[in-house]
Design a protein around this motif. Structure first.
Motif, short mmCIF file in Angstrom:
data_model
loop_
_atom_site.label_atom_id
_atom_site.label_comp_id
_atom_site.label_asym_id
_atom_site.label_seq_id
_atom_site.Cartn_x
_atom_site.Cartn_y
_atom_site.Cartn_z
N GLN A 1 -29.24 86.34 25.96
CA GLN A 1 -29.23 87.57 26.75
C GLN A 1 -30.21 88.53 26.11
O GLN A 1 -30.01 88.99 24.99
CB GLN A 1 -27.83 88.21 26.80
CG GLN A 1 -27.81 89.49 27.63
CD GLN A 1 -26.42 90.05 27.81
OE1 GLN A 1 -25.44 89.48 27.36
NE2 GLN A 1 -26.33 91.20 28.46
N MET A 2 -31.29 88.82 26.83
CA MET A 2 -32.33 89.68 26.29
C MET A 2 -31.98 91.15 26.52
O MET A 2 -31.10 91.47 27.33
CB MET A 2 -33.67 89.31 26.91
CG MET A 2 -34.10 87.89 26.52
SD MET A 2 -35.81 87.49 26.89
CE MET A 2 -35.75 87.42 28.68
N THR B 1 -25.47 82.96 22.37
CA THR B 1 -24.21 82.23 22.29
C THR B 1 -24.55 80.76 22.15
O THR B 1 -25.29 80.21 22.97
CB THR B 1 -23.36 82.46 23.55
OG1 THR B 1 -23.14 83.86 23.75
CG2 THR B 1 -22.00 81.78 23.41
N LEU B 2 -24.03 80.13 21.11
CA LEU B 2 -24.34 78.73 20.81
C LEU B 2 -23.12 77.87 21.09
O LEU B 2 -22.03 78.16 20.60
CB LEU B 2 -24.75 78.57 19.34
CG LEU B 2 -25.90 79.46 18.86
CD1 LEU B 2 -26.08 79.32 17.36
CD2 LEU B 2 -27.18 79.11 19.59
N ALA B 3 -23.31 76.80 21.86
CA ALA B 3 -22.22 75.89 22.19
C ALA B 3 -22.39 74.62 21.36
O ALA B 3 -23.43 73.96 21.44
CB ALA B 3 -22.22 75.56 23.68
N GLY C 1 -24.49 85.28 17.86
CA GLY C 1 -25.32 85.96 16.89
C GLY C 1 -26.43 86.72 17.57
O GLY C 1 -26.48 86.81 18.81
N SER C 2 -27.33 87.28 16.77
CA SER C 2 -28.44 88.07 17.30
C SER C 2 -29.75 87.60 16.70
O SER C 2 -29.80 87.11 15.57
CB SER C 2 -28.23 89.56 16.96
OG SER C 2 -27.05 90.05 17.52
N ILE C 3 -30.82 87.77 17.47
CA ILE C 3 -32.15 87.46 16.98
C ILE C 3 -32.70 88.67 16.23
O ILE C 3 -32.68 89.79 16.75
CB ILE C 3 -33.08 87.08 18.14
CG1 ILE C 3 -32.73 85.68 18.65
CG2 ILE C 3 -34.54 87.12 17.71
CD1 ILE C 3 -33.64 85.19 19.75
N GLY C 4 -33.17 88.43 15.01
CA GLY C 4 -33.86 89.46 14.26
C GLY C 4 -35.34 89.41 14.60
O GLY C 4 -35.73 89.19 15.74
N LYS C 5 -36.16 89.54 13.60
CA LYS C 5 -37.60 89.55 13.85
C LYS C 5 -38.15 88.14 14.05
O LYS C 5 -37.59 87.16 13.56
CB LYS C 5 -38.33 90.26 12.71
CG LYS C 5 -38.28 89.52 11.39
CD LYS C 5 -39.04 90.30 10.32
CE LYS C 5 -39.01 89.58 8.97
NZ LYS C 5 -39.73 90.32 7.93
N THR D 1 -29.09 86.57 12.85
CA THR D 1 -28.16 87.45 12.14
C THR D 1 -26.84 87.56 12.89
O THR D 1 -26.69 87.12 14.02
CB THR D 1 -28.76 88.86 11.97
OG1 THR D 1 -28.99 89.43 13.28
CG2 THR D 1 -30.10 88.79 11.22
N GLU D 2 -25.87 88.19 12.23
CA GLU D 2 -24.57 88.52 12.83
C GLU D 2 -23.84 87.29 13.36
O GLU D 2 -23.16 87.37 14.39
CB GLU D 2 -24.73 89.57 13.94
CG GLU D 2 -25.38 90.86 13.47
CD GLU D 2 -25.62 91.84 14.61
OE1 GLU D 2 -25.59 91.41 15.78
OE2 GLU D 2 -25.81 93.03 14.32
N LEU D 3 -23.99 86.17 12.69
CA LEU D 3 -23.32 84.95 13.15
C LEU D 3 -21.81 85.08 13.03
O LEU D 3 -21.29 85.49 12.00
CB LEU D 3 -23.79 83.76 12.31
CG LEU D 3 -23.18 82.41 12.66
CD1 LEU D 3 -23.68 81.93 14.01
CD2 LEU D 3 -23.48 81.37 11.59
N LYS D 4 -21.12 84.74 14.10
CA LYS D 4 -19.65 84.73 14.06
C LYS D 4 -19.12 83.67 14.99
O LYS D 4 -19.74 83.32 15.99
CB LYS D 4 -19.06 86.10 14.39
CG LYS D 4 -19.42 86.63 15.77
CD LYS D 4 -18.81 88.02 15.98
CE LYS D 4 -19.19 88.59 17.35
NZ LYS D 4 -18.59 89.93 17.56
#
Length: 270
Positions: free
Chosen positions: A29-30, A79-81, A96-100, A116-119
């Protein structure tokens, strides 16, 4: 180790600093709200840093595709399945989120990003029915159309389970599929006579902006009553004979069901 779940996909390259890696289908999701599906690989280096590697997404219009699109923007949410290869009915969902943006690997041609922010969102959940990709000619038509000149949507395969299926169709046909509407699905295998089911759209359209299509989910109507019918037996035979797990091909950014789309055709009904 937070990525212990990746061990079955682990490959160690002595020429790199990555100690673990695992392949996923990633829902992206951008920041502008657009969504897309990309095959991806999550890499862990010897300092436990996370890197996301994925192919460059497809461009927009046919004209824009002459130019290589930009990397995924920072702050895109993923979101990773993950599906366990030993117990295919269980799966996990990570986010999680994409950093640079880090670089484009010259050997693999994959883009690499900080991750980042992997959960972990869902732990060891079990699907009631396993989902497989099946190559089989099929047709979809609405049951609400008037007699006369109808249109049917044709595919060479789908994602299939015992109680439903998933289809990818081009964005131009978005209006043809509505949530809670009923449809007729006809399977046309070469080995046996064609057979049909009534199905209902149960999953709202997921608009994949990368492959310029939509992914919709359907359930079989009257599933309990169908279990002893010949069409249902044929369906199970097809799954057992042809069913395969979705292939995660990092060389192709296209949605894994897009290859089955054949198009919209006219049908003259009696």
């Amino acid at each position: 180790m937070v990525l212990k779940m990746l061990e079955d996909n682990q490959t160690i390259n002595p020429q790199s600093n990555f100690e673990e890696r695992g392949k996923f289908w990633a829902k992206v999701q951008m920041p502008d709200g657009s969504l897309g599906i990309l095959p991806s690989e999550l890499l862990v280096d010897n300092n436990d840093n996370l890197v996301l590697a994925c192919p460059r997404r497809v461009g927009g219009s046919s004209f824009l595709r002459l130019f290589k699109p930009k990397p995924l923007p920072s702050d895109s949410k993923l979101t990773l399945a993950y599906q366990n290869n030993e117990d295919l009915s269980t799966f996990e969902i990570w986010s999680g989120s994409i950093g640079k943006f880090l670089r484009t690997d010259k050997i693999t041609n994959l883009d690499e990003y900080e991750f980042t922010e992997l959960k972990q969102e869902i732990v060891g959940s079990a699907r009631e029915f396993e989902r497989f990709v099946v190559s089989i000619p099929l047709k979809l038509e609405s049951l609400g159309q008037k007699k006369g000149l109808n249109k049917i949507l044709c595919f060479s395969g789908c994602e299939l389970s015992e109680n439903g299926l998933g289809l990818w169709l081009s964005m131009s046909n978005k209006s043809k599929i509505q949530i809670n509407e009923t449809y007729k699905i006809t399977f046309e295998p070469a080995e046996v006579e064609s057979f049909s089911f009534e199905i209902q759209c149960i999953r709202p359209h997921f608009e994949d902006s990368f492959s310029k299509g939509i992914h919709a989910g359907f359930k079989l109507l009257n599933y309990a009553e169908l279990k002893n019918s010949l069409p249902f037996i044929r369906l199970k035979q097809l799954i057992e004979a042809r069913g395969k797990l979705p292939d995660i091909n990092l060389d192709n950014s296209e949605h894994y069901l897009a290859k089955f789309w054949q198009g919209e055709f006219l049908k003259f009904s009696k």
